[in-house]
Design an enzyme around this catalytic site. Sequence first.
Site: not given
Ligand code: NAD
Length: 550
Positions: A214, A287, A321, A419
């Site tokens: 997804k 992650e 990230c 962050e």
């Molecule tokens: P997010 O958690 O809002 O969304 C990430 C994914 O999770 C999306 O596909 C979203 O649709 C899904 N999602 C959202 N709510 C959900 C739920 N309740 N159940 C299941 N899936 C759900 O994150 P974001 O804000 O879109 O992305 C940025 C964040 O991701 C930042 O905090 C960044 O640091 C982190 N990130 C971490 C890494 C890593 O490797 N550690 C890499 C990239 C991004």
Amino acid sequence: MVPTYQQGTVPGVGPSTMPLVASSTVRDGEHLARASRSADRAGVERLARQVTAAPGRSTQGSFSPFDGTLIGEVPTCTADDVIEAVDRARVAQRAWAGRPLVERCDIMLAYHDLVLDRQEQLLDIAQAETGKARISAFEEVADVAMTARYYANSAPKHLRPVRRQGALPILTRTTEYHHPKGVVGIISPWNYPLTLAVSDAIPALLAGNGIVLKPDAQTPFTALVAVELLREAGLPPELFQVVTGAGRVLGTPMIDHVDFLMFTGSTATGRAIAEQCGRRLIGFSAELGGKNPMVVLSDADLDKTVEGAVRAGFANSGQLCIAVERMYVEDRIYDRFVAAFVDRVRKIRLGAGHTWQSEMGSLVSQEQFDAVSRHVDDAVAKGAKVLAGAKARPDLGPLFYEPTVLERVTDDMALAREETFGPVVALYRVRDADDAVARANDSCYGLNASVWSTPSHGADLATRIQAGTVNVNESYAAAWASHDAPMGGMKDSGAGRRHGREGILKYTESQTVAVQRGIPVGPIPGMSLEKYARLMTTSIKALKRVPFRR
Ligand code: NAD
């Protein structure tokens, strides 16, 4: 009623020979508008049909941050679609797991070549959906190719049955096996929509699993192009399913049906997902977010450090990230470093476009733009000093924000500890290396860190920093691209690791098979229990002197 599912990857839909977004010599407004017309429209529609969705689902658009152009629409999947996707992947997985590993590896090596050969198409769509600079999109292409090569070459070593020391020397022949989990769910974010959609899937597939992905709602087409190329490389069409829609709707049914969940995203969502996986007792790997520190010591090479600091803070518009958001600079070099760094930051080439000219692109969404502005405005209102940036650039695009450097950031400001996930860096003067380490570790996060010093001094210091990856004299890429070594977060930055041995074995169930010969691991028939205990005590003592075979 049981819906009839379509999927464009079944016979009839050919490989992607047509660029989704045309090549990039025109101005971006025209360029992106072209993406939603004529030939590109057909490509977009073909990709959307690859989503596992019952007919008649409503659709949702993916829009380019550069100028708001509609790129295309994908189905808004439901829980039923997720269940259907898992079922299909499960059927395909059984045949896939039975294929020789060498065939699976060959497919990944073919994918490596396809990703590099078709990179223009991948760069265009990743840029169109995220607004990132082309060089940031290229990082994704390189990562996917390198991951495919690494795991195609190393999977046989990681997955092969391994002899283990048995309970009784010679008499117990113990072997460790690794079996695929089954179907792995992957939930990925928008910031690296190519890498994070497929790089974690590659080891899972090689280990014999099926996938249900997804991707983020902002970036479905990048994921769909990447998956289409996997099929072109030879992956069985039904093995890798894609569902599109809101995570909060699709996440629960996915976790309820898959055998392992790989999540990349925010710490808040990661916690919620961990709870759900815990209730089902399925494995998961998360992650998550970071507030990554960079330490600059007075023995660092100033010029290289300044260039590294620019990459550390502003690659992918800071929406990375492992980007650096806090810089701790030793007092003796602080003034010289800050002058050179700020001068370089002011010269960063910002711009929309599918050319290689700009170093930094747009932010991805209004939500992201508002979050960054809120952090900076709050800090400035509370006394932070702006050394560069801190303003929007509507002349370049609706979501452009200048690379920003702040000083005098204090703990009452949101960006001190939360962050930001944008192009914003806070500078702090520190006494010495010990002070820098203490400040770097004073965070609930522990994802990545960067240390600038002499190689030996930097390497010594690195192991004192609480972060899953530490780069010495590099920003983030040295550790990330060391695919043979684990990558992931300590503290609130994650659970589990990607890359290396851990990054593939997590997608397997380990199994120990112990074959006992001769006498049992227990009393020999007719022997008194007391005598058995004495014999065992003597044997256990003797075994202490037997060297451990690794
Ligand atoms: P997010 O958690 O809002 O969304 C990430 C994914 O999770 C999306 O596909 C979203 O649709 C899904 N999602 C959202 N709510 C959900 C739920 N309740 N159940 C299941 N899936 C759900 O994150 P974001 O804000 O879109 O992305 C940025 C964040 O991701 C930042 O905090 C960044 O640091 C982190 N990130 C971490 C890494 C890593 O490797 N550690 C890499 C990239 C991004």
